[in-house]
Write an enzyme that holds these catalytic residues in place. Structure first.
Site, PDB file in Angstrom:
ATOM      1  CE  LYS A  52      -3.736  -2.630   2.157  1.00  0.00           C
ATOM      2  NZ  LYS A  52      -4.354  -2.749   3.342  1.00  0.00           N
ATOM      3  CD  GLN A  96      -3.088  -4.616   6.667  1.00  0.00           C
ATOM      4  OE1 GLN A  96      -3.327  -3.580   5.548  1.00  0.00           O
ATOM      5  NE2 GLN A  96      -4.018  -5.796   6.161  1.00  0.00           N
ATOM      6  CG  ASP A 119      -9.141  -0.446   5.236  1.00  0.00           C
ATOM      7  OD1 ASP A 119      -8.998  -0.884   3.806  1.00  0.00           O
ATOM      8  OD2 ASP A 119      -8.551  -0.920   6.143  1.00  0.00           O
TER       9      ASP A 119
END
Ligand code: NAP
Length: 293
Positions: A52, A96, A119
């Site tokens: 990412k 994460q 997200d």
């Protein structure tokens, strides 16, 4: 059979974003800034976060990686999320997953400001997506949707069978496929571990989306001739011939299923890369939403 090439499509999206950044620089507009929070040293999480950050660099986004040890308390993690919410330069925040069990993942998810929740896991974004309102859609389902869109696959009226009902993949992709959009307008069946006669369901699928997390579970005799097969699964299997010591396989037994398909996504090189591309799109959108341009 045609491959739904996540590498090619994600590279196109990344290039479009890179050009958009050059344009934004010339117009003195804000450059998107993604903050990624990584807890612990899980191999998979390290790889995903590194990828990412690398993609941010490629496009020209700013990125910040914040690391904590596994032992970090929930309170400290919540404080960090709050600090990032209040940091006016940060447009997107991701924590994460997975995070250690002593931390309540729902508390962390809900602490992220919905506008910065790139997200798409916050209940506000999920609710807005369900209502068809502008929202950050979870990156994996959004990536699948974008892939179908870019290949101009007309999904209207198709029967879409989704295996898996998780909050991050199965549920949102089922809703996106049923929505009155293109792609969308499919008739959707959601299957899970309590589904009776799964094979009878999957054999009816014009589009089969496998998101159950079981290596090569979907075999050729479970797939209708001419189906579109989307493989979301990512499982690491030991492989002494690889430098890393493992190989990545999907939820679909690719070699036997592919010849029956009209389209199929490979693993790796399919949905995983689209997930990163859609996360980058969400980050750009978060920046535009926050700055109004
Ligand atoms: P998850 O939370 O473990 O959910 C798995 C779902 O599959 C559950 O709903 C479960 O049913 C269902 N299931 C399990 N075994 C089944 C069976 N034998 N028959 C029918 N349904 C079954 O997994 P997830 O987070 O959605 O992830 C699924 C897979 O996608 C994993 O391999 C993950 O690594 C991968 N993934 C990939 C990406 C990407 O970027 N490509 C992103 C996210 C996830 P119950 O609800 O009844 O337990």
């Amino acid at each position: 059979m045609e491959l739904l090439d996540g590498k090619k499509v994600s590279q196109e999206i990344i290039e479009e974003l890179r050009l958009e950044i050059l344009q934004r620089i010339s117009e003195h507009k804000k450059i998107p800034h993604l903050a990624a929070v990584l807890v612990g040293h899980d191999g998979g999480s390290e790889t995903y976060v590194a990828s990412k950050v690398k993609h941010c660099e490629k496009i020209g986004f700013k990125s910040t990686l914040i690391r904590f040890e596994d032992s970090v308390s929930e309170e400290i993690l919540l404080k960090e999320v709050q600090r990032l919410n209040e940091d006016d330069d940060v447009d997107g925040i991701l924590v994460q997953l997975p995070i250690p069990k002593h931390i309540d993942v729902e508390k962390i998810t809900e602490a992220i400001s919905p506008v910065k929740d790139v997200d798409g896991f916050h209940p506000v974004n999920i609710g807005r997506m369900v209502k068809g309102l502008p929202a950050h859609v979870a990156a994996t389902p959004y990536g699948i949707w974008l892939m179908l869109q870019r290949y101009k696959i007309n999904t209207a009226g198709m029967h879409c069978v989704v295996i898996g009902r998780s909050d991050i993949v199965g549920k949102p992709i089922s809703l996106l496929m049923a929505q009155n959009t293109q792609p969308g307008n499919a008739t959707v069946t959601i299957c899970h571990s309590r589904t009776k006669d799964l094979k009878a369901m999957t054999l009816q699928a014009d589009i089969l989306i496998a998101a159950l997390g079981k290596a090569e579970f979907v075999k050729a005799d479970m797939v209708k001739d001419g189906a579109i097969v989307i493989d979301v699964g990512i499982t690491r299997l030991p492989d002494a011939t690889k430098k890393s010591g493992y190989k990545i396989v999907g939820d679909v037994a690719f070699n036997e299923v592919a010849p029956k398909c009209c389209y199929i996504t490979p693993v790796p090189g399919g949905v995983g890369l689209m997930t990163i591309a859609s996360l980058m799109m969400n980050t750009m959108n978060a920046c535009k939403m926050r700055t109004g341009n």
